[in-house]
Every structure is written in structure tokens, then in C-alpha cells.
Design an enzyme around this catalytic site. Structure first.
Site, PDB file in Angstrom:
ATOM      1  N   GLY A  19       6.963 -11.875  12.395  1.00 16.06           N
ATOM      2  CA  GLY A  19       6.886 -10.582  11.721  1.00 16.06           C
ATOM      3  C   GLY A  19       5.462 -10.232  11.359  1.00 16.06           C
ATOM      4  O   GLY A  19       4.567 -11.080  11.384  1.00 16.06           O
ATOM      5  N   GLY A  21       3.040  -7.700   8.601  1.00 15.47           N
ATOM      6  CA  GLY A  21       2.950  -6.882   7.400  1.00 15.47           C
ATOM      7  C   GLY A  21       1.589  -6.217   7.356  1.00 15.47           C
ATOM      8  O   GLY A  21       0.802  -6.320   8.299  1.00 15.47           O
ATOM      9  N   GLY A  22       1.332  -5.560   6.266  1.00 14.29           N
ATOM     10  CA  GLY A  22       0.074  -4.856   6.120  1.00 14.29           C
ATOM     11  C   GLY A  22      -1.134  -5.770   6.015  1.00 14.29           C
ATOM     12  O   GLY A  22      -2.243  -5.389   6.353  1.00 14.29           O
ATOM     13  N   VAL A  26       3.138 -13.319  10.477  1.00 13.20           N
ATOM     14  CA  VAL A  26       3.875 -14.560  10.232  1.00 13.20           C
ATOM     15  C   VAL A  26       4.386 -15.089  11.563  1.00 13.20           C
ATOM     16  O   VAL A  26       5.019 -14.368  12.335  1.00 13.20           O
ATOM     17  CB  VAL A  26       5.045 -14.333   9.250  1.00 13.20           C
ATOM     18  CG1 VAL A  26       5.796 -15.644   9.015  1.00 13.20           C
ATOM     19  CG2 VAL A  26       4.541 -13.770   7.924  1.00 13.20           C
ATOM     20  N   ASP A 135       6.229  -7.134  -5.342  1.00 12.97           N
ATOM     21  CA  ASP A 135       6.608  -6.589  -4.033  1.00 12.97           C
ATOM     22  C   ASP A 135       8.022  -7.024  -3.666  1.00 12.97           C
ATOM     23  O   ASP A 135       8.267  -7.523  -2.572  1.00 12.97           O
ATOM     24  CB  ASP A 135       5.600  -7.023  -2.971  1.00 12.97           C
ATOM     25  CG  ASP A 135       5.673  -6.181  -1.704  1.00 12.97           C
ATOM     26  OD1 ASP A 135       6.174  -5.033  -1.776  1.00 12.97           O
ATOM     27  OD2 ASP A 135       5.251  -6.667  -0.641  1.00 12.97           O
TER      28      ASP A 135
END
Length: 170
Positions: A19, A21-22, A26, A135
Site C-alpha cells: 500500500g 500513503g501520503g 508499505v 489519524d
């Protein structure tokens, strides 16, 4: 985006991207000697000399979280070639709650209650350790082998001296 699959970070070979993210990517990683799996979070930044100590302090704080509903941090390091920091975490093979339950899907109330209890327990523990997650969302809730929820991504957590020292503005 640079695909790092096949590269080695510390004792882990990056197998495939799990994955993005900003701030980080990962990967599924495999320990080169033990052949165990882990999730490797590679931050999309280079650390300057003084930033290394901040990263180390944050990694140490997160690694000391020991709760059945918080993903375990196993190791950390900085890629010497690229200067990018990475965290090695326990691998949750059943993905995220967002993957399991897409937006708009209605869930049975007992399942929702089960998820809420697990996350509330993790957040309560983190708050007792003077950490605020900041978050909390389905993408940061992972499912382990037994479909227990694990809160992840404390990367933007805020270490506090005391909740009383926090102003409303903060």
C-alpha cells in the site's frame, strides 16, 4: 513512485508493495535468515543529520507500545544508500478494515461493536502512554490472522507531556 520490490533493507528483502500513503510506502518483507514475513514501511523522505535523532526517538516510542490491538513495531533503520528511514512491523495478512468493508457497506451491529471495542481499547492504552494517534480511519485498522483489529500508523502520533498541557487549539 520508485518500486523497491527486490531490494534489501536491514535484514529484510522487500517482496511486494502492499500500500501507499501520503508519506510512506508499505511493502511485504521477508527476513533474509528467518524467512518470516513483516510489513516494511518506507518513508518517502531523506533524513538530515539532526532529523535522524527525531526519527529514532519516534521509533523508540512506537516500539514500546505493547497492546493486543496495536500493530507491533519490530525494528527500524535508515537505508544507507538512499537515506530513507523505514519501520519493520508485524504483518497483518487480512488487510485493512477499508479493504474488508468498502465505503457504503452496511455491517451488522455486533461486528461494529466488536471493532469499536478493540480500537477503543488500543486508543485508551495509547492515551495512557501519552500518545495521541491523530489519524484514526479504516485504512489504519489492520486485520491479523484471526481477524482481530490492530491499530497502525502511529507515524503522525503526537507525544504529549500531559493531556492537560494540550490546548484546544493544539
Amino acid at each position: 513512485m520508485l518500486d523497491r520490490a527486490g531490494q534489501q533493507l536491514g535484514n529484510y528483502r522487500l517482496v511486494r508493495l502492499l500500500g501507499q500513503g501520503g508519506f510512506a510506502d508499505v511493502y511485504l518483507g521477508e527476513h533474509i535468515h528467518l524467512k518470516t514475513q513483516a510489513a516494511i514501511k518506507v518513508l518517502q523522505m531523506r533524513l538530515a543529520g539532526d532529523e535522524t535523532q527525531g526519527f529514532l526517538a519516534e521509533a523508540q516510542t512506537i516500539a514500546h507500545l505493547d497492546h493486543p490491538h496495536i500493530v507491533r513495531v519490530l525494528d527500524f533503520g535508515i537505508d544507507p544508500a538512499a537515506g530513507t528511514p523505514f519501520l519493520v512491523m508485524a504483518f497483518a495478512p487480512n488487510g485493512t478494515l477499508r479493504q474488508r468493508h468498502p465505503k457504503g457497506q452496511q455491517l451488522p451491529p455486533p461486528l461494529v461493536v466488536s471493532y469499536v471495542k478493540q480500537i477503543a481499547s488500543a486508543l485508551h492504552y495509547a492515551h495512557n502512554q501519552n500518545l495521541i494517534h491523530r489519524d484514526v480511519k479504516p485504512e489504519n485498522m489492520l486485520l491479523d490472522r484471526n481477524n482481530n483489529v490492530l491499530l497502525s500508523d502511529f507515524g503522525i502520533a503526537l507525544v504529549t507531556q500531559s493531556s492537560r498541557n494540550q490546548s484546544t487549539k493544539d
